[in-house]
Design a protein around this motif. Structure first.
Motif, PDB file in Angstrom:
ATOM      1  N   VAL A 203      -7.443   2.423 -22.515  1.00 37.75           N
ATOM      2  CA  VAL A 203      -7.782   3.847 -22.550  1.00 37.75           C
ATOM      3  C   VAL A 203      -6.717   4.620 -23.322  1.00 37.75           C
ATOM      4  O   VAL A 203      -7.024   5.510 -24.123  1.00 37.75           O
ATOM      5  N   ARG A 204      -5.475   4.264 -23.102  1.00 36.11           N
ATOM      6  CA  ARG A 204      -4.377   4.940 -23.799  1.00 36.11           C
ATOM      7  C   ARG A 204      -4.491   4.736 -25.313  1.00 36.11           C
ATOM      8  O   ARG A 204      -4.247   5.661 -26.100  1.00 36.11           O
ATOM      9  N   ALA A 205      -4.837   3.538 -25.708  1.00 39.41           N
ATOM     10  CA  ALA A 205      -4.908   3.226 -27.144  1.00 39.41           C
ATOM     11  C   ALA A 205      -6.042   3.974 -27.834  1.00 39.41           C
ATOM     12  O   ALA A 205      -5.957   4.256 -29.033  1.00 39.41           O
ATOM     13  N   ARG A 206      -7.068   4.315 -27.083  1.00 42.66           N
ATOM     14  CA  ARG A 206      -8.247   4.943 -27.682  1.00 42.66           C
ATOM     15  C   ARG A 206      -8.238   6.466 -27.625  1.00 42.66           C
ATOM     16  O   ARG A 206      -8.978   7.117 -28.360  1.00 42.66           O
ATOM     17  N   GLY A 207      -7.439   7.045 -26.741  1.00 43.60           N
ATOM     18  CA  GLY A 207      -7.546   8.489 -26.536  1.00 43.60           C
ATOM     19  C   GLY A 207      -6.223   9.160 -26.306  1.00 43.60           C
ATOM     20  O   GLY A 207      -5.173   8.707 -26.759  1.00 43.60           O
ATOM     21  N   ALA A 208      -6.279  10.281 -25.545  1.00 42.63           N
ATOM     22  CA  ALA A 208      -5.098  11.125 -25.337  1.00 42.63           C
ATOM     23  C   ALA A 208      -4.590  11.034 -23.902  1.00 42.63           C
ATOM     24  O   ALA A 208      -4.036  11.998 -23.374  1.00 42.63           O
ATOM     25  N   LEU A 209      -4.788   9.882 -23.259  1.00 42.46           N
ATOM     26  CA  LEU A 209      -4.373   9.731 -21.866  1.00 42.46           C
ATOM     27  C   LEU A 209      -2.865   9.901 -21.704  1.00 42.46           C
ATOM     28  O   LEU A 209      -2.086   9.287 -22.418  1.00 42.46           O
ATOM     29  N   LYS A 210      -2.478  10.739 -20.735  1.00 40.90           N
ATOM     30  CA  LYS A 210      -1.075  10.905 -20.350  1.00 40.90           C
ATOM     31  C   LYS A 210      -0.918  10.457 -18.907  1.00 40.90           C
ATOM     32  O   LYS A 210      -1.749  10.768 -18.052  1.00 40.90           O
ATOM     33  N   VAL A 211       0.168   9.734 -18.656  1.00 37.06           N
ATOM     34  CA  VAL A 211       0.414   9.177 -17.324  1.00 37.06           C
ATOM     35  C   VAL A 211       1.643   9.829 -16.716  1.00 37.06           C
ATOM     36  O   VAL A 211       2.704   9.898 -17.348  1.00 37.06           O
ATOM     37  N   VAL A 212       1.492  10.312 -15.481  1.00 35.88           N
ATOM     38  CA  VAL A 212       2.600  10.897 -14.730  1.00 35.88           C
ATOM     39  C   VAL A 212       2.852  10.032 -13.504  1.00 35.88           C
ATOM     40  O   VAL A 212       1.925   9.717 -12.747  1.00 35.88           O
ATOM     41  N   GLY A 213       4.090   9.606 -13.309  1.00 39.79           N
ATOM     42  CA  GLY A 213       4.473   8.860 -12.116  1.00 39.79           C
ATOM     43  C   GLY A 213       5.342   9.729 -11.224  1.00 39.79           C
ATOM     44  O   GLY A 213       6.208  10.462 -11.717  1.00 39.79           O
ATOM     45  N   ILE A 214       5.115   9.654  -9.908  1.00 44.14           N
ATOM     46  CA  ILE A 214       5.858  10.476  -8.951  1.00 44.14           C
ATOM     47  C   ILE A 214       6.431   9.580  -7.868  1.00 44.14           C
ATOM     48  O   ILE A 214       5.731   8.736  -7.306  1.00 44.14           O
ATOM     49  N   THR A 215       7.711   9.759  -7.573  1.00 44.57           N
ATOM     50  CA  THR A 215       8.324   9.077  -6.446  1.00 44.57           C
ATOM     51  C   THR A 215       9.336  10.007  -5.786  1.00 44.57           C
ATOM     52  O   THR A 215       9.634  11.086  -6.282  1.00 44.57           O
ATOM     53  N   GLY A 216       9.882   9.555  -4.668  1.00 44.88           N
ATOM     54  CA  GLY A 216      10.842  10.344  -3.908  1.00 44.88           C
ATOM     55  C   GLY A 216      10.756   9.959  -2.452  1.00 44.88           C
ATOM     56  O   GLY A 216       9.732   9.441  -1.982  1.00 44.88           O
ATOM     57  N   SER A 217      11.822  10.201  -1.721  1.00 45.22           N
ATOM     58  CA  SER A 217      11.830   9.840  -0.308  1.00 45.22           C
ATOM     59  C   SER A 217      10.859  10.682   0.501  1.00 45.22           C
ATOM     60  O   SER A 217      10.358  10.240   1.530  1.00 45.22           O
ATOM     61  N   ASN A 218      10.596  11.889   0.052  1.00 48.19           N
ATOM     62  CA  ASN A 218       9.633  12.777   0.710  1.00 48.19           C
ATOM     63  C   ASN A 218       8.893  13.580  -0.351  1.00 48.19           C
ATOM     64  O   ASN A 218       9.417  13.806  -1.436  1.00 48.19           O
ATOM     65  N   GLY A 219       7.684  13.997  -0.024  1.00 49.54           N
ATOM     66  CA  GLY A 219       6.968  14.952  -0.857  1.00 49.54           C
ATOM     67  C   GLY A 219       6.069  14.368  -1.926  1.00 49.54           C
ATOM     68  O   GLY A 219       5.430  15.126  -2.665  1.00 49.54           O
ATOM     69  N   LYS A 220       5.976  13.029  -2.010  1.00 49.59           N
ATOM     70  CA  LYS A 220       5.191  12.417  -3.087  1.00 49.59           C
ATOM     71  C   LYS A 220       3.731  12.845  -3.053  1.00 49.59           C
ATOM     72  O   LYS A 220       3.158  13.241  -4.073  1.00 49.59           O
TER      73      LYS A 220
ATOM     74  N   ASN B 107       0.952   1.871  -3.041  1.00 52.68           N
ATOM     75  CA  ASN B 107       1.588   0.564  -2.923  1.00 52.68           C
ATOM     76  C   ASN B 107       0.988  -0.429  -3.913  1.00 52.68           C
ATOM     77  O   ASN B 107       0.273  -0.052  -4.837  1.00 52.68           O
ATOM     78  N   GLU B 108       1.241  -1.710  -3.697  1.00 50.19           N
ATOM     79  CA  GLU B 108       0.832  -2.741  -4.657  1.00 50.19           C
ATOM     80  C   GLU B 108      -0.684  -2.871  -4.778  1.00 50.19           C
ATOM     81  O   GLU B 108      -1.181  -3.442  -5.755  1.00 50.19           O
ATOM     82  N   VAL B 109      -1.408  -2.347  -3.805  1.00 53.11           N
ATOM     83  CA  VAL B 109      -2.873  -2.340  -3.873  1.00 53.11           C
ATOM     84  C   VAL B 109      -3.382  -0.961  -4.268  1.00 53.11           C
ATOM     85  O   VAL B 109      -4.188  -0.807  -5.187  1.00 53.11           O
ATOM     86  N   GLY B 110      -2.914   0.064  -3.582  1.00 51.68           N
ATOM     87  CA  GLY B 110      -3.411   1.416  -3.817  1.00 51.68           C
ATOM     88  C   GLY B 110      -3.139   1.939  -5.212  1.00 51.68           C
ATOM     89  O   GLY B 110      -4.005   2.586  -5.825  1.00 51.68           O
ATOM     90  N   ALA B 111      -1.948   1.681  -5.739  1.00 53.34           N
ATOM     91  CA  ALA B 111      -1.623   2.197  -7.077  1.00 53.34           C
ATOM     92  C   ALA B 111      -2.526   1.582  -8.163  1.00 53.34           C
ATOM     93  O   ALA B 111      -3.099   2.308  -8.974  1.00 53.34           O
ATOM     94  N   PRO B 112      -2.698   0.251  -8.204  1.00 48.36           N
ATOM     95  CA  PRO B 112      -3.626  -0.304  -9.208  1.00 48.36           C
ATOM     96  C   PRO B 112      -5.069   0.165  -9.017  1.00 48.36           C
ATOM     97  O   PRO B 112      -5.782   0.389 -10.005  1.00 48.36           O
TER      98      PRO B 112
ATOM     99  N   SER C 145       0.030   9.035 -10.880  1.00 50.00           N
ATOM    100  CA  SER C 145       0.273   7.905  -9.986  1.00 50.00           C
ATOM    101  C   SER C 145       1.426   8.210  -9.047  1.00 50.00           C
ATOM    102  O   SER C 145       2.461   8.733  -9.469  1.00 50.00           O
ATOM    103  N   GLU C 146       1.219   7.874  -7.794  1.00 47.25           N
ATOM    104  CA  GLU C 146       2.254   8.023  -6.766  1.00 47.25           C
ATOM    105  C   GLU C 146       2.824   6.645  -6.476  1.00 47.25           C
ATOM    106  O   GLU C 146       2.076   5.694  -6.250  1.00 47.25           O
ATOM    107  N   PHE C 147       4.150   6.517  -6.482  1.00 49.40           N
ATOM    108  CA  PHE C 147       4.774   5.214  -6.306  1.00 49.40           C
ATOM    109  C   PHE C 147       5.664   5.197  -5.066  1.00 49.40           C
ATOM    110  O   PHE C 147       6.688   5.886  -5.014  1.00 49.40           O
ATOM    111  N   GLY C 148       5.259   4.413  -4.079  1.00 47.59           N
ATOM    112  CA  GLY C 148       6.106   4.176  -2.924  1.00 47.59           C
ATOM    113  C   GLY C 148       6.910   2.911  -3.146  1.00 47.59           C
ATOM    114  O   GLY C 148       6.618   2.105  -4.038  1.00 47.59           O
ATOM    115  N   ALA C 149       7.923   2.733  -2.309  1.00 49.79           N
ATOM    116  CA  ALA C 149       8.805   1.578  -2.475  1.00 49.79           C
ATOM    117  C   ALA C 149       8.856   0.791  -1.176  1.00 49.79           C
ATOM    118  O   ALA C 149       9.419   1.255  -0.187  1.00 49.79           O
ATOM    119  N   SER C 150       8.257  -0.400  -1.174  1.00 47.01           N
ATOM    120  CA  SER C 150       8.337  -1.274  -0.010  1.00 47.01           C
ATOM    121  C   SER C 150       9.631  -2.081  -0.008  1.00 47.01           C
ATOM    122  O   SER C 150      10.003  -2.668   1.011  1.00 47.01           O
TER     123      SER C 150
END
Length: 470
Positions: A104-121, A147-152, A167-172
């Motif tokens: 999708v990125r290669a074909r269009g204008a997709l921008k990806v935002v990743g968010i992490t933090g101990s609180n507030g994600k 997580n490893e399932v939810g994010a994908p 995308s929201e990224f938690g850390a196990s």
């Protein structure tokens, strides 16, 4: 998911394709991808993930009956549905997500935002998604799919027309964020804070710092790191961004931040402030309860404006948000007895912020009541952190402290030891016992915070109290 041939999917996953019926190598599939057979529908793809209590392979028949056209499995299942057999279903899910986002990125204008933090994600994710959805098709996680399932699974919801993936990224554990963010290499990486949440699993706060900084390491060259200028540990991630190379966009309450807030005022109806960004300013009336959510709003604004959204538009859209997420500072009950259900997650930082909010929004003639449960995943720090919260509750002048569950007993003992009280702090082993007490104890004018980690289950107590006093 975007349309892909069965051959291409099997090749991407490195799996063995077992065709059924009229399916061929060139057959295209484009349905939803999920690990839950209960939500699968016609044309969808079911991933048979082994679980702790059950095995997804047992539900392949149910998925086929519901209309699934492809099952990704770790061993063949005797069911008339085309299958791709892979060594690891979760790893296959990640491989498929990486391929779909890249195409999708290669074909269009997709921008990806990743968010992490101990609180507030999750709150920040929802606020940013609300801003971006008026700019174009936006995909963001449901609930806390981080997580490893939810994010994908979230990544696989992108289509050819998707403009933004949040995308929201938690850390196990160490390396978890690196693995997930490495699937997409965000254009913007947002780091909210480095706190004690999950510190037990990282060997302390420095381990948490290293885990959260993985998101900055994963930035695409030329990307933007949106960093909390008020958190000294987050601020230390700026050199990591420079090495990508990437620029840094700061948010915070201090004057040096690129996006900052001044004149913050907290009430029972929300929080107001003035936001400054890039030479412009705008008043913001945030209906989400809690002063701490100002920082989440600033992070969302910083990311959105980095993507070209005007400050005025970002603020106007944030003001339409009434609730960041269920069980997160969720107002329930009535004006007579107001329940604030914030019991989906709890860490020392979020517990402290919620208690401060309770004190701030309670007016003259009203009583503060804190219903508190355990904070999980603190490891060796659990005792001292529960002690600290008990002391803080007393020092904030919380008038009634109700502690629930043996894992939170030290919080109760610390509160009792700090105050010279007669019954103002009480302890119950179970939520049911606390419910019986509270339905008889609470009175007109009470403002009640229900706060604990998810594992303590107090979010359901908050719901019950909200319904009782509605």
């Amino acid at each position: 998911m975007i349309s892909l041939s069965l051959h291409h999917i099997a090749q991407t996953l490195g799996g063995d394709l077992l065709l059924v019926g009229d399916d061929t190598l060139d057959t295209e599939v484009s349905g939803r991808v999920d690990t839950d057979s209960r939500v699968v529908g016609p044309g969808d793809i079911f991933v048979a993930k082994p679980g702790e209590t059950t095995d997804g392979h047992l539900f392949v028949p149910a998925a086929r009956t519901a209309g699934a056209v492809l099952a990704i499995v770790e061993h063949p299942v005797d069911e008339p549905i085309t299958q791709i057999v892979v060594p690891d279903a979760v790893a296959a899910l990640a491989d498929l997500a990486r391929e779909v986002v890249a195409r999708v990125r290669a074909r269009g204008a997709l921008k990806v935002v990743g968010i992490t933090g101990s609180n507030g994600k999750t709150t920040t994710k929802n606020l940013l998604a609300r801003i971006l959805q008026d700019e174009g098709e936006t995909v963001a996680p449901r609930a806390s799919y981080n997580n490893e399932v939810g994010a994908p699974l979230t990544m696989l919801r992108v289509t050819e027309g998707t403009r933004f993936l949040v995308s929201e990224f938690g850390a196990s554990g160490p390396g978890a964020i690196a693995a997930l963010a490495g699937l997409v290499h965000p254009d913007i990486s947002v780091v909210l804070m480095v706190g004690m949440a999950h510190a037990g699993g990282f060997g302390g706060i420095e381990g948490t710092f290293r885990a959260k900084s993985e998101l900055v390491h994963a930035l695409r060259p030329g990307g933007v790191a949106v960093l909390n200028a008020d958190d000294p540990r987050v601020a230390q991630m700026a050199p990591i961004a420079a090495d990508r190379p990437a620029s840094v966009r700061w948010f915070g309450r201090g004057g040096a931040a690129d996006v900052r807030a001044e004149d913050v005022e907290v009430t029972a109806d929300g929080t107001s402030c003035t936001v400054f960004a890039d030479g412009a300013s705008a008043p913001l009336r945030l209906r989400v309860l809690g002063e701490h959510h100002v920082m989440n709003a600033l992070a969302a604004i910083a990311a959105a404006t980095a993507l070209g959204v005007s400050l005025a538009d970002a603020v106007a859209r944030l003001e339409t948000v009434e609730l960041a997420e269920r069980w997160r500072m969720q107002p329930l009950g009535s004006q007579r007895v107001r329940i604030i259900n914030d019991a989906y997650n709890a860490s020392p930082d979020s517990m402290s912020a919620a208690l401060r909010t309770l004190a701030q929004i309670t007016g003259p003639g009203e009583r503060t009541v804190a219903v508190l449960g355990a904070m999980s995943e603190l490891g060796e720090y659990a005792g001292e952190e529960h002690d600290r919260i008990g002391l803080q509750a007393v020092r904030l002048g919380i008038q009634r402290i109700v502690v629930i569950g043996p894992e939170a007993r030290r919080l109760f003992l610390a509160a009792v030891g700090e105050g010279s009280w007669d019954g103002e702090a009480v302890f119950f082993a179970t939520a049911d016992e606390a419910y019986d007490y509270l339905t008889g104890e609470l009175r007109d004018g009470d403002r009640v915070l229900v706060k604990s980690s998810n594992s303590a289950g107090l979010r359901f107590l908050g719901d019950r109290l909200g319904e009782f006093f509605s």
